[in-house]
Design an enzyme around this catalytic site. Structure first.
Site, PDB file in Angstrom:
ATOM      1  N   LYS A  14      27.033-101.131 -14.078  1.00 52.94           N
ATOM      2  CA  LYS A  14      26.446-100.059 -13.246  1.00 52.94           C
ATOM      3  C   LYS A  14      24.931-100.236 -13.162  1.00 52.94           C
ATOM      4  CE  LYS A  14      25.585 -95.949 -15.256  1.00 52.94           C
ATOM      5  NZ  LYS A  14      24.206 -95.438 -15.151  1.00 52.94           N
ATOM      6  N   ASN A  15      24.292-100.502 -14.311  1.00 50.07           N
ATOM      7  CA  ASN A  15      22.825-100.529 -14.352  1.00 50.07           C
ATOM      8  C   ASN A  15      22.224-101.823 -13.816  1.00 50.07           C
ATOM      9  OD1 ASN A  15      22.991 -97.975 -15.272  1.00 50.07           O
ATOM     10  ND2 ASN A  15      22.430 -98.429 -17.395  1.00 50.07           N
ATOM     11  N   CYS A  52      16.072 -85.037 -17.024  1.00 46.40           N
ATOM     12  CA  CYS A  52      17.535 -84.924 -17.101  1.00 46.40           C
ATOM     13  C   CYS A  52      17.860 -84.480 -18.529  1.00 46.40           C
ATOM     14  CB  CYS A  52      18.187 -86.260 -16.751  1.00 46.40           C
ATOM     15  SG  CYS A  52      18.206 -87.417 -18.095  1.00 46.40           S
ATOM     16  N   ARG A  88      11.790 -88.156 -18.910  1.00 44.66           N
ATOM     17  CA  ARG A  88      11.949 -89.389 -18.119  1.00 44.66           C
ATOM     18  C   ARG A  88      10.941 -89.463 -16.967  1.00 44.66           C
ATOM     19  NH1 ARG A  88      18.190 -90.684 -17.450  1.00 44.66           N
ATOM     20  NH2 ARG A  88      17.378 -92.812 -17.230  1.00 44.66           N
ATOM     21  N   ASP A 139      21.886 -96.585 -25.120  1.00 45.12           N
ATOM     22  CA  ASP A 139      23.100 -96.177 -24.403  1.00 45.12           C
ATOM     23  C   ASP A 139      24.357 -96.345 -25.246  1.00 45.12           C
ATOM     24  OD1 ASP A 139      22.080 -97.338 -21.096  1.00 45.12           O
ATOM     25  OD2 ASP A 139      21.495 -95.625 -22.318  1.00 45.12           O
ATOM     26  N   ARG A 178      30.666 -90.938 -13.562  1.00 38.41           N
ATOM     27  CA  ARG A 178      29.461 -91.593 -13.026  1.00 38.41           C
ATOM     28  C   ARG A 178      29.356 -93.024 -13.537  1.00 38.41           C
ATOM     29  NH1 ARG A 178      24.038 -88.277 -13.484  1.00 38.41           N
ATOM     30  NH2 ARG A 178      23.457 -90.278 -12.607  1.00 38.41           N
TER      31      ARG A 178
HETATM   32  C1  EPZ Z   1      17.543 -97.246 -17.712  1.00 36.63           C
HETATM   33  O1  EPZ Z   1      16.953 -96.000 -17.435  1.00 36.63           O
HETATM   34  C2  EPZ Z   1      19.048 -97.017 -17.706  1.00 36.63           C
HETATM   35  N1  EPZ Z   1      19.463 -96.541 -16.383  1.00 36.63           N
HETATM   36  C3  EPZ Z   1      19.415 -95.975 -18.773  1.00 36.63           C
HETATM   37  O2  EPZ Z   1      20.834 -95.865 -18.795  1.00 36.63           O
HETATM   38  C4  EPZ Z   1      18.959 -96.495 -20.141  1.00 36.63           C
HETATM   39  O3  EPZ Z   1      19.222 -95.509 -21.117  1.00 36.63           O
HETATM   40  C5  EPZ Z   1      17.449 -96.786 -20.086  1.00 36.63           C
HETATM   41  O4  EPZ Z   1      17.171 -97.718 -19.012  1.00 36.63           O
HETATM   42  C6  EPZ Z   1      16.940 -97.389 -21.386  1.00 36.63           C
HETATM   43  O5  EPZ Z   1      17.637 -98.555 -21.667  1.00 36.63           O
HETATM   44  C7  EPZ Z   1      19.583 -97.430 -15.372  1.00 36.63           C
HETATM   45  O6  EPZ Z   1      19.326 -98.612 -15.539  1.00 36.63           O
HETATM   46  C8  EPZ Z   1      20.035 -96.885 -14.048  1.00 36.63           C
HETATM   47  P1  EPZ Z   1      13.321 -96.535 -19.038  1.00 36.63           P
HETATM   48  P2  EPZ Z   1      15.354 -95.922 -17.122  1.00 36.63           P
HETATM   49  O7  EPZ Z   1      12.375 -96.426 -17.891  1.00 36.63           O
HETATM   50  O8  EPZ Z   1      14.929 -97.126 -16.367  1.00 36.63           O
HETATM   51  C9  EPZ Z   1       9.978 -93.702 -20.815  1.00 36.63           C
HETATM   52  C10 EPZ Z   1      22.907 -94.795 -18.720  1.00 36.63           C
HETATM   53  O9  EPZ Z   1      23.455 -94.108 -19.585  1.00 36.63           O
HETATM   54  N2  EPZ Z   1       9.276 -93.907 -19.535  1.00 36.63           N
HETATM   55  O10 EPZ Z   1      13.529 -97.875 -19.677  1.00 36.63           O
HETATM   56  O11 EPZ Z   1      15.083 -94.590 -16.542  1.00 36.63           O
HETATM   57  C11 EPZ Z   1      11.259 -92.891 -20.666  1.00 36.63           C
HETATM   58  O12 EPZ Z   1      10.973 -91.509 -20.689  1.00 36.63           O
HETATM   59  C12 EPZ Z   1      21.429 -94.605 -18.444  1.00 36.63           C
HETATM   60  O13 EPZ Z   1      23.463 -95.690 -18.043  1.00 36.63           O
HETATM   61  C13 EPZ Z   1       7.995 -93.386 -19.368  1.00 36.63           C
HETATM   62  O14 EPZ Z   1       7.454 -92.752 -20.255  1.00 36.63           O
HETATM   63  O15 EPZ Z   1      14.754 -95.982 -18.598  1.00 36.63           O
HETATM   64  C14 EPZ Z   1      12.071 -93.338 -21.866  1.00 36.63           C
HETATM   65  O16 EPZ Z   1      11.642 -92.603 -23.001  1.00 36.63           O
HETATM   66  C15 EPZ Z   1      20.855 -93.429 -19.228  1.00 36.63           C
HETATM   67  N3  EPZ Z   1       7.354 -93.585 -18.184  1.00 36.63           N
HETATM   68  C16 EPZ Z   1      11.668 -94.801 -22.045  1.00 36.63           C
HETATM   69  O17 EPZ Z   1      10.436 -94.960 -21.310  1.00 36.63           O
HETATM   70  C17 EPZ Z   1       7.919 -94.301 -17.148  1.00 36.63           C
HETATM   71  O18 EPZ Z   1       7.273 -94.461 -16.093  1.00 36.63           O
HETATM   72  C18 EPZ Z   1      12.684 -95.801 -21.491  1.00 36.63           C
HETATM   73  O19 EPZ Z   1      12.928 -95.438 -20.141  1.00 36.63           O
HETATM   74  C19 EPZ Z   1       9.222 -94.831 -17.339  1.00 36.63           C
HETATM   75  C20 EPZ Z   1       9.875 -94.626 -18.538  1.00 36.63           C
END
Ligand code: EPZ
Length: 422
Positions: free
Chosen positions: A22-23, A118, A123, A307, A399
């Site tokens: 999915k991701n 969320c 996020r 995850d 989802r």
């Molecule tokens: C991706 O989300 C995945 N989703 C998430 O999977 C996964 O948990 C996450 O990566 C971490 O591995 C998809 O790929 C669609 P991040 P993403 O940006 O890209 C902080 C699932 O269950 N952050 O790597 O949104 C953020 O708050 C989902 O399939 C900032 O602070 O995750 C978090 O604490 C849930 N500022 C950390 O970084 C930003 O601009 C990691 O977030 C961006 C992120």
């Protein structure tokens, strides 16, 4: 609304096929916006999130043809006209924010709703916006929307992330492929899904190197052409079913699962007493002896995946001893704890630390799903619990887990989907 009813106590045995990731599919579908013509994506999982993104791409003017059972999606961008991703779409799925980079790169402007928080955390997307500004975009936030403009096009630059972000790396990679000059993403996320996106972009004519490491270099090119690509298998779906097999003391071959995407997770499973064998077809998982306690700390790839934290916690609820789980990636990813406690689990939470004291058994109960992976952990708990477990609000699961009822039933689980209260 629908619920799952799970009858526990059945060993899982047989063979189960892992779906496409999915991701990986989500960012790859947004990459279609970078080229004119029809992209073909194969091994795309048949999931609600994929359908949601398809609706957004159609809203932008693309023609999206999904053949769910055949796991194929065709995205024709020749009708692309709009550059606004409205709140109604983005609020349903945060990954919609990934249209920002490609639209800015292709059309020099984009209006995308801020995704908002969320269940698992705030996020923010500050890293996405900071990076795009570095590439020359003018970014304005107004009425809950990101207004981005780059009338003269984007320029290559060196972007340093304050922390590894999967979406931020993906958005910036897609913005940089048509920029003038070289872009370096320093402190980039290293997830297999990031690497897979780079593979598809290079197939489209981009010039990206270093994806999968923490420094990604993108040489801007003039234009890209549509790809035909089969998506990698879903390592989180595979990991979820590996935890399910371990919980029930079963023996299952997960066809298509890739050991090279699951290193740290497999290491912890083996430490917990699970037998893992890589075969030509996939990964064979079995557990015969006790479940052993293991300490876990989630981290960006190649660390233990956040995850998989909830699913691993469920397994450790039945370990012979005490495990400590530290959730270092998201600030509120323990919502499954209260539900597991209702099934008899012994877990205490202090901040980002959960201490799990193994118990002899869990008992079935009515439990509430809150987010995608927490919901999966409750289904897993039901598989191991005595009696019946009813998991409510399973739209979360639909989802991210394709055909979970038929997949689990095919290896012996007793699980069915029933109508829930309205
Ligand atoms: C991706 O989300 C995945 N989703 C998430 O999977 C996964 O948990 C996450 O990566 C971490 O591995 C998809 O790929 C669609 P991040 P993403 O940006 O890209 C902080 C699932 O269950 N952050 O790597 O949104 C953020 O708050 C989902 O399939 C900032 O602070 O995750 C978090 O604490 C849930 N500022 C950390 O970084 C930003 O601009 C990691 O977030 C961006 C992120």
């Amino acid at each position: 609304m629908e619920n799952f009813v799970v009858e526990g106590g059945v060993r899982l045995e047989g063979t189960l096929t892992v779906s496409g990731a999915k991701n990986a599919a989500l960012p790859i579908m947004t990459a279609a916006l970078l080229a004119d013509g029809e992209c073909v994506f194969r091994n795309v999982p048949d999931l609600n999130d994929i359908a949601t993104l398809g609706k957004l791409l159609s809203h932008l003017g693309c023609t999206v043809k999904r053949d769910g059972p055949a796991h194929r999606v065709r995205v024709d961008t020749s009708g692309l006209g709009d550059v606004e991703a409205p709140y109604d779409h983005v609020k349903r799925m945060r990954a919609s924010v990934l249209v920002l980079g490609p639209m800015l790169a292709r059309f020099g402007r984009a209006r995308v709703s801020l995704p908002g928080g969320c269940a698992i955390g705030a996020r923010p997307v500050d890293q996405h916006l900071k990076g795009l500004a570095k590439l020359g975009a003018e970014i304005e936030l107004a009425e809950g929307y990101i207004e981005a403009r780059a009338p003269g096009g984007l320029w290559g630059a060196e972007v340093h992330f304050d922390l590894p972000t999967v979406g931020g790396t993906e958005n910036l990679m897609m913005a940089a492929v048509l920029a003038s000059g070289r872009t370096m993403l320093v402190g980039a996320a290293r997830e297999p899904e990031v690497e897979e996106l780079a593979t598809v972009l290079n197939k489209m004519g981009a010039n990206i190197s270093g994806a999968g490491t923490d420094v990604v270099t993108i040489e801007g090119v003039k234009e890209l052409h549509p790809p035909d690509h089969a998506i990698i298998p879903d390592r989180i779906e595979a990991g979820t079913y590996m935890a399910a097999v371990a919980l029930t003391g079963g023996d299952v071959l997960l066809k298509g699962a890739r050991v090279d995407h699951m290193g740290s997770f497999i290491d912890r499973l083996v430490e917990a007493g699970v037998t893992i064998d890589a075969t030509a077809e996939g990964i064979r998982v079995k557990r015969e002896g006790d479940i052993l306690p293991v300490d876990i700390r989630t981290a960006p790839y190649p660390g233990f995946p956040t995850d998989m934290q909830a699913q691993m916690m469920t397994l450790l609820c039945l370990a012979r001893g005490r495990s400590v789980i530290e959730e270092k990636v998201f600030e509120n990813r323990f919502m499954h704890v209260a539900e597991l406690q209702r099934m008899g689990a012994k877990i205490s939470v202090r901040g980002s630390l959960a201490t799990v004291t193994g118990v002899d058994g869990l008992s079935g109960a009515k439990v509430m799903a809150t987010d995608l992976r927490a919901s999966a952990s409750l289904v897993l708990a039901g598989l191991a619990a005595s009696g019946l477990t009813e998991v409510l609000r399973i739209y979360h699961i639909d989802r991210g887990y394709e055909d979970i009822v038929s997949k689990l039933s095919s290896v012996g689980a007793r699980i069915k989907r029933v109508p829930g209260m309205a």
